[in-house]
Motif scaffolding. Structure first.
Motif, PDB file in Angstrom:
ATOM      1  N   LEU A  91       0.814  -1.211   0.000  1.00 50.60           N
ATOM      2  CA  LEU A  91       0.000   0.000   0.000  1.00 50.60           C
ATOM      3  C   LEU A  91       0.849   1.263   0.000  1.00 50.60           C
ATOM      4  CD1 LEU A  91      -2.629  -0.864   2.732  1.00 50.60           C
ATOM      5  CD2 LEU A  91      -3.083  -0.543   0.315  1.00 50.60           C
ATOM      6  N   GLY A  92       2.112   1.105   0.257  1.00 46.87           N
ATOM      7  CA  GLY A  92       2.939   2.284   0.544  1.00 46.87           C
ATOM      8  C   GLY A  92       3.115   2.374   2.042  1.00 46.87           C
ATOM      9  N   TYR A  93       4.268   2.931   2.442  1.00 44.86           N
ATOM     10  CA  TYR A  93       4.645   2.878   3.857  1.00 44.86           C
ATOM     11  C   TYR A  93       3.599   3.466   4.793  1.00 44.86           C
ATOM     12  CZ  TYR A  93       9.282   1.375   2.449  1.00 44.86           C
ATOM     13  OH  TYR A  93      10.315   0.665   1.946  1.00 44.86           O
ATOM     14  N   GLY A  94       3.168   4.683   4.499  1.00 42.52           N
ATOM     15  CA  GLY A  94       2.249   5.370   5.410  1.00 42.52           C
ATOM     16  C   GLY A  94       0.983   4.579   5.669  1.00 42.52           C
ATOM     17  N   LYS A  95       0.329   4.176   4.562  1.00 49.95           N
ATOM     18  CA  LYS A  95      -0.938   3.453   4.703  1.00 49.95           C
ATOM     19  C   LYS A  95      -0.727   2.112   5.367  1.00 49.95           C
ATOM     20  CE  LYS A  95      -3.435   5.441   0.800  1.00 49.95           C
ATOM     21  NZ  LYS A  95      -3.943   5.182  -0.559  1.00 49.95           N
ATOM     22  N   GLU A  96       0.414   1.475   5.054  1.00 53.20           N
ATOM     23  CA  GLU A  96       0.648   0.157   5.627  1.00 53.20           C
ATOM     24  C   GLU A  96       0.881   0.251   7.134  1.00 53.20           C
ATOM     25  OE1 GLU A  96       2.986  -3.815   4.192  1.00 53.20           O
ATOM     26  OE2 GLU A  96       2.448  -2.245   2.778  1.00 53.20           O
ATOM     27  N   ILE A  97       1.642   1.274   7.542  1.00 60.16           N
ATOM     28  CA  ILE A  97       1.847   1.478   8.986  1.00 60.16           C
ATOM     29  C   ILE A  97       0.496   1.695   9.667  1.00 60.16           C
ATOM     30  CG2 ILE A  97       2.772   3.095  10.702  1.00 60.16           C
ATOM     31  CD1 ILE A  97       5.211   3.445   8.918  1.00 60.16           C
ATOM     32  N   LEU A  98      -0.363   2.460   9.010  1.00 61.25           N
ATOM     33  CA  LEU A  98      -1.701   2.696   9.571  1.00 61.25           C
ATOM     34  C   LEU A  98      -2.459   1.393   9.785  1.00 61.25           C
ATOM     35  CD1 LEU A  98      -3.357   5.800   7.867  1.00 61.25           C
ATOM     36  CD2 LEU A  98      -2.965   5.371  10.290  1.00 61.25           C
ATOM     37  N   THR A  99      -2.478   0.542   8.752  1.00 59.65           N
ATOM     38  CA  THR A  99      -3.253  -0.697   8.891  1.00 59.65           C
ATOM     39  C   THR A  99      -2.608  -1.628   9.911  1.00 59.65           C
ATOM     40  OG1 THR A  99      -2.089  -1.722   7.041  1.00 59.65           O
ATOM     41  CG2 THR A  99      -4.143  -0.622   6.546  1.00 59.65           C
ATOM     42  N   VAL A 100      -1.273  -1.607  10.009  1.00 52.91           N
ATOM     43  CA  VAL A 100      -0.592  -2.457  10.984  1.00 52.91           C
ATOM     44  C   VAL A 100      -0.928  -2.000  12.402  1.00 52.91           C
ATOM     45  CG1 VAL A 100       1.663  -3.040  11.942  1.00 52.91           C
ATOM     46  CG2 VAL A 100       1.285  -3.202   9.489  1.00 52.91           C
ATOM     47  N   LEU A 101      -0.846  -0.695  12.639  1.00 56.71           N
ATOM     48  CA  LEU A 101      -1.089  -0.182  13.991  1.00 56.71           C
ATOM     49  C   LEU A 101      -2.567  -0.178  14.353  1.00 56.71           C
ATOM     50  CD1 LEU A 101       1.461   2.755  14.324  1.00 56.71           C
ATOM     51  CD2 LEU A 101       1.595   0.454  15.275  1.00 56.71           C
ATOM     52  N   ALA A 102      -3.434  -0.211  13.323  1.00 52.92           N
ATOM     53  CA  ALA A 102      -4.874  -0.179  13.602  1.00 52.92           C
ATOM     54  C   ALA A 102      -5.313  -1.384  14.426  1.00 52.92           C
ATOM     55  CB  ALA A 102      -5.663  -0.114  12.299  1.00 52.92           C
ATOM     56  N   GLY A 103      -4.619  -2.528  14.245  1.00 49.46           N
ATOM     57  CA  GLY A 103      -4.987  -3.735  14.999  1.00 49.46           C
ATOM     58  C   GLY A 103      -4.857  -3.545  16.498  1.00 49.46           C
ATOM     59  N   PRO A 104      -3.607  -3.258  16.984  1.00 48.73           N
ATOM     60  CA  PRO A 104      -3.454  -3.048  18.426  1.00 48.73           C
ATOM     61  C   PRO A 104      -4.280  -1.869  18.949  1.00 48.73           C
ATOM     62  CG  PRO A 104      -1.308  -2.975  17.301  1.00 48.73           C
ATOM     63  CD  PRO A 104      -2.329  -3.295  16.273  1.00 48.73           C
ATOM     64  N   VAL A 105      -4.401  -0.810  18.147  1.00 49.72           N
ATOM     65  CA  VAL A 105      -5.195   0.335  18.607  1.00 49.72           C
ATOM     66  C   VAL A 105      -6.653  -0.088  18.798  1.00 49.72           C
ATOM     67  CG1 VAL A 105      -6.138   2.571  17.903  1.00 49.72           C
ATOM     68  CG2 VAL A 105      -3.692   2.111  17.660  1.00 49.72           C
ATOM     69  N   THR A 106      -7.162  -0.904  17.852  1.00 41.54           N
ATOM     70  CA  THR A 106      -8.526  -1.416  17.992  1.00 41.54           C
ATOM     71  C   THR A 106      -8.652  -2.258  19.256  1.00 41.54           C
ATOM     72  OG1 THR A 106      -8.695  -1.476  15.602  1.00 41.54           O
ATOM     73  CG2 THR A 106     -10.329  -2.733  16.834  1.00 41.54           C
ATOM     74  N   SER A 107      -7.643  -3.118  19.493  1.00 41.74           N
ATOM     75  CA  SER A 107      -7.672  -3.954  20.708  1.00 41.74           C
ATOM     76  C   SER A 107      -7.755  -3.085  21.950  1.00 41.74           C
ATOM     77  CB  SER A 107      -6.418  -4.824  20.785  1.00 41.74           C
ATOM     78  OG  SER A 107      -6.456  -5.806  19.785  1.00 41.74           O
ATOM     79  N   LEU A 108      -6.923  -2.044  22.010  1.00 40.99           N
ATOM     80  CA  LEU A 108      -6.913  -1.172  23.185  1.00 40.99           C
ATOM     81  C   LEU A 108      -8.240  -0.433  23.307  1.00 40.99           C
ATOM     82  CD1 LEU A 108      -3.267   0.244  22.985  1.00 40.99           C
ATOM     83  CD2 LEU A 108      -4.125  -1.629  24.377  1.00 40.99           C
ATOM     84  N   GLY A 109      -8.793  -0.017  22.165  1.00 42.43           N
ATOM     85  CA  GLY A 109     -10.086   0.672  22.172  1.00 42.43           C
ATOM     86  C   GLY A 109     -11.177  -0.218  22.729  1.00 42.43           C
ATOM     87  N   PHE A 110     -11.202  -1.467  22.260  1.00 44.52           N
ATOM     88  CA  PHE A 110     -12.223  -2.386  22.763  1.00 44.52           C
ATOM     89  C   PHE A 110     -11.986  -2.715  24.227  1.00 44.52           C
ATOM     90  CE2 PHE A 110     -13.469  -3.238  18.339  1.00 44.52           C
ATOM     91  CZ  PHE A 110     -14.846  -3.239  18.503  1.00 44.52           C
TER      92      PHE A 110
END
Lengths: 185, 290
Positions: free
Chosen positions: A71-90
């Motif tokens: 996806l390109g670095y920026g977007k990929e970092i976003l999708t990678v970090l979205a997982g743990p951030v979602t976990s913490l949010g839940f």
């Protein structure tokens, strides 16, 4: 074994067997709900940003989404970090919203542990992956070395902690989990 | 998340090995399911003791969740509500040596309201120390942050009880076993039982066969009764509206012995249920279904 885009590894089946065996009620539900929410946290931004899931792997370490087309670095970092951030949010949601369901506190604990653990800068985990992408994006020439060092340091700390706990509590489950994680690939 | 590494066509032998591994794992999964279905207690107890030392992971994860909640909402300073002293002579009257069992201050009412104020990190450390001390056998050396009470002997082991049991009352679990913020006093206290909330008058039944060791009334526990079971197990039922049995009376499992009320130190109708094995407090949660 592969069916369509879903691959089931032996480790996954073993993990389910162990969990079924150890379950005192809702452990299985808690573990899989937390894993599912985490992967959804990856999947939804990935879809929104135009990525594509090539394969879904059910491994002993949990669910793994294998993406095709970078996806390109920026977007990929976003999708990678979205997982743990979602976990913490839940984790926050489950711990704060009263009367959702009976298992909400264990689920909050599992999501919190899952999110924090995945942020560690270990190569296999989201934190390590994000670090790798960030270093590459910054043009760092020693990404592999840096990741090897952070991974080794983290694994050493975790192993020492697990060993200490196993010795202190006479409880082998954490140490076994650690050995399992180290050898699963 | 990772990038695609493997080519789509994996080489044949590798594929075969993976298939065999998967097959073996499926057999193990099948065995786990069968063993669990036909010998649920024996097999699980064996593995639990061998691997997990009898730890209840769901409960531990629940404690982590509770800790997160307390961290986010903030908790009051532990020294703020020290003045309240309600404990009385009931301790002797009830006939058990361990006074703290019947210290009403340790008995929180049902709704787990968390107070306002600053977060106190030592509690997490104290909880961890307490868990570890279970396995050290050196409870007496347990160092606790100042402002925190050292709990009486608690035992997180999940035992296979030598008698049949039933859930003492229907309702909703509103407070678990372990350290928690006391909804009236507002500080961290150890909760030696579980709270099952339900309407006033809901029947309370005997947890198992036994003899009523004591009935009575105290400021903290309200109307309570204590039943002695075999092998040193004792159960306590507190905050009852009425107690329908007398000391010395034999009761059978499931027999109605009292009714849910909100007598004593409570904020609403619930059953406070304690379970002890010898002089140690057990977590009643694994033995009840609420």
């Amino acid at each position: 074994m592969t069916a369509g885009r879903v691959t089931v590894c032996a480790g996954f089946v073993l993990l389910v067997a162990v969990l079924i065996y150890l379950d005192q009620g809702s452990l299985l539900f808690v573990v899989f709900a937390a894993a599912l929410l985490h992967e959804l946290g990856h999947y939804i931004p990935l879809k929104l940003l135009g990525g594509r899931v090539a394969r879904l792997e059910l491994t002993g370490g949990g669910l793994n989404m294998v993406t095709s087309q970078p996806l390109g670095y920026g977007k990929e970092i976003l999708t990678v970090l979205a997982g743990p951030v979602t976990s913490l949010g839940f984790a926050l949601l489950f711990s704060l919203w009263d009367g959702m369901m009976e298992e909400q506190m264990p689920l909050a604990g599992m999501c919190l542990s899952h999110g924090v653990f995945n942020l560690l800068p270990v190569r296999e985990l989201d934190g390590g992956r994000a670090l790798e992408l960030a270093l590459n994006a910054a043009g760092c020439k020693h990404t592999r070395t840096v990741l090897s060092v952070t991974t080794a340091v983290m694994v050493f700390i975790l192993a020492a902690l697990c060993g200490y706990l196993a010795w202190k509590t006479r409880n082998l489950s954490l140490a076994l989990a650690m050995i399992y994680i180290l050898t699963r690939r | 998340m990772e990038e695609q590494k493997r080519p789509d066509s994996v080489d044949g032998t590798k594929n075969q090995a993976a298939f065999v591994r998967l097959l073996v794992s499926l057999v193990i999964l099948g065995a786990a399911l069968i063993l669990r279905a036909f010998y649920p207690d024996q097999t699980r107890d064996f593995l639990q003791k061998a691997v997990a030392g009898g730890m209840d992971y769901t409960a531990i994860l629940g404690d982590v969740g509770d800790g997160l909640r307390a961290f986010v909402l903030g908790v009051p300073h532990p020294d703020e509500h020290k003045e309240a002293e309600v404990a009385g002579e009931e301790e002797q009257a009830i006939g058990f040596e361990q006074g703290q069992t019947f210290d009403p201050e340790n008995e929180p009412p049902p709704d787990g309201v968390y107070g306002q104020g600053g977060f106190d990190p030592p509690i997490l450390w104290a909880d961890a120390r307490l868990l570890l001390s279970q396995f050290d056998g050196e409870d007496d050396t347990l160092p606790l942050p100042f402002g925190m009470q050292k709990p009486d002997k608690v035992d997180y082991t999940v035992y296979e009880l030598p008698f049949e049991t039933v859930t003492p009352a229907d309702g909703v679990l509103t407070s678990s076993f372990g350290y928690r913020i006391h909804p009236i006093y507002g500080d961290w206290r150890f909760h030696y039982g579980i709270d099952i909330a339900n309407k006033t008058g809901t029947p309370i039944v005997a947890f198992a066969d036994g003899t009523v060791a004591a009935t009575g009334k105290s400021d903290g526990y309200g109307n309570y009764l204590i039943i002695e079971h075999s092998d040193g197990y004792v159960s306590l039922y507190a905050h009852c509206k009425t107690v329908d049995v007398k000391a010395g009376q034999e009761v059978t499992r499931g027999q109605e012995v009292a009714a849910v009320g909100s007598t004593g130190l409570t904020t609403g109708p619930h059953l406070h249920f304690e379970l002890r094995r010898g002089d140690a407090f057990l977590n009643p949660a694994p033995y009840v279904d609420v």
